[in-house]
Write a protein that holds these residues in place. Structure first.
Motif, PDB file in Angstrom:
ATOM      1  N   ARG A  58       0.860  -1.185   0.000  1.00 40.64           N
ATOM      2  CA  ARG A  58       0.000   0.000   0.000  1.00 40.64           C
ATOM      3  C   ARG A  58       0.893   1.230   0.000  1.00 40.64           C
ATOM      4  O   ARG A  58       1.676   1.442   0.905  1.00 40.64           O
ATOM      5  CB  ARG A  58      -0.899   0.032   1.233  1.00 40.64           C
ATOM      6  CG  ARG A  58      -1.781  -1.175   1.373  1.00 40.64           C
ATOM      7  CD  ARG A  58      -2.956  -1.092   0.400  1.00 40.64           C
ATOM      8  NE  ARG A  58      -3.851  -2.215   0.604  1.00 40.64           N
ATOM      9  CZ  ARG A  58      -3.920  -3.248  -0.215  1.00 40.64           C
ATOM     10  NH1 ARG A  58      -3.150  -3.321  -1.268  1.00 40.64           N
ATOM     11  NH2 ARG A  58      -4.772  -4.224   0.024  1.00 40.64           N
ATOM     12  N   TYR A  60       1.173   5.576  -1.266  1.00 36.63           N
ATOM     13  CA  TYR A  60       0.524   6.764  -1.809  1.00 36.63           C
ATOM     14  C   TYR A  60       0.751   6.880  -3.305  1.00 36.63           C
ATOM     15  O   TYR A  60      -0.016   7.506  -4.024  1.00 36.63           O
ATOM     16  CB  TYR A  60       1.018   8.027  -1.085  1.00 36.63           C
ATOM     17  CG  TYR A  60       2.403   8.466  -1.491  1.00 36.63           C
ATOM     18  CD1 TYR A  60       2.578   9.412  -2.492  1.00 36.63           C
ATOM     19  CD2 TYR A  60       3.536   7.920  -0.889  1.00 36.63           C
ATOM     20  CE1 TYR A  60       3.846   9.806  -2.876  1.00 36.63           C
ATOM     21  CE2 TYR A  60       4.794   8.314  -1.262  1.00 36.63           C
ATOM     22  CZ  TYR A  60       4.952   9.252  -2.261  1.00 36.63           C
ATOM     23  OH  TYR A  60       6.205   9.647  -2.653  1.00 36.63           O
ATOM     24  N   GLU A  63      -2.271   5.694  -5.525  1.00 35.86           N
ATOM     25  CA  GLU A  63      -3.562   6.374  -5.509  1.00 35.86           C
ATOM     26  C   GLU A  63      -3.975   6.736  -6.930  1.00 35.86           C
ATOM     27  O   GLU A  63      -3.192   7.265  -7.702  1.00 35.86           O
ATOM     28  CB  GLU A  63      -3.491   7.624  -4.645  1.00 35.86           C
ATOM     29  CG  GLU A  63      -3.336   7.318  -3.175  1.00 35.86           C
ATOM     30  CD  GLU A  63      -3.196   8.567  -2.327  1.00 35.86           C
ATOM     31  OE1 GLU A  63      -3.392   9.681  -2.853  1.00 35.86           O
ATOM     32  OE2 GLU A  63      -2.871   8.421  -1.143  1.00 35.86           O
ATOM     33  N   GLY A  64      -5.213   6.411  -7.277  1.00 36.92           N
ATOM     34  CA  GLY A  64      -5.727   6.725  -8.601  1.00 36.92           C
ATOM     35  C   GLY A  64      -5.397   5.688  -9.659  1.00 36.92           C
ATOM     36  O   GLY A  64      -5.812   5.817 -10.801  1.00 36.92           O
TER      37      GLY A  64
END
Length: 75
Positions: A58, A60, A63-64
């Motif tokens: 996981r 950042y 993201e998206g």
């Protein structure tokens, strides 16, 4: 062998069939990550593969992005 920066890869557009960044892309930090991904895509031939590996499942950086399965995303 050519030496360059990940945000200015010293090869022409659509040069490689495969681009791999192994445990390195997150070291550029912040918005520079996306500039580096764009640069990697620039030197990738149509239909080529772009592979990034991360230490953490996981991040950042994901993201998206489209989650394909537990281990793969599509940028």
């Amino acid at each position: 062998l050519k030496v360059g920066l990940s945000h200015a890869i010293p090869f022409q557009d659509k040069y490689f069939d495969l681009v791999v960044a192994s445990h390195s892309i997150y070291y550029v930090g912040g918005e520079n990550v996306f500039a580096n991904i764009s640069e990697a895509k620039r030197v990738l031939k149509a239909g080529g593969k772009l592979i990034f590996s991360f230490l953490a499942p996981r991040s950042y950086l994901l993201e998206g992005c489209e989650q394909i399965d537990q281990w793969h995303i599509r940028v």
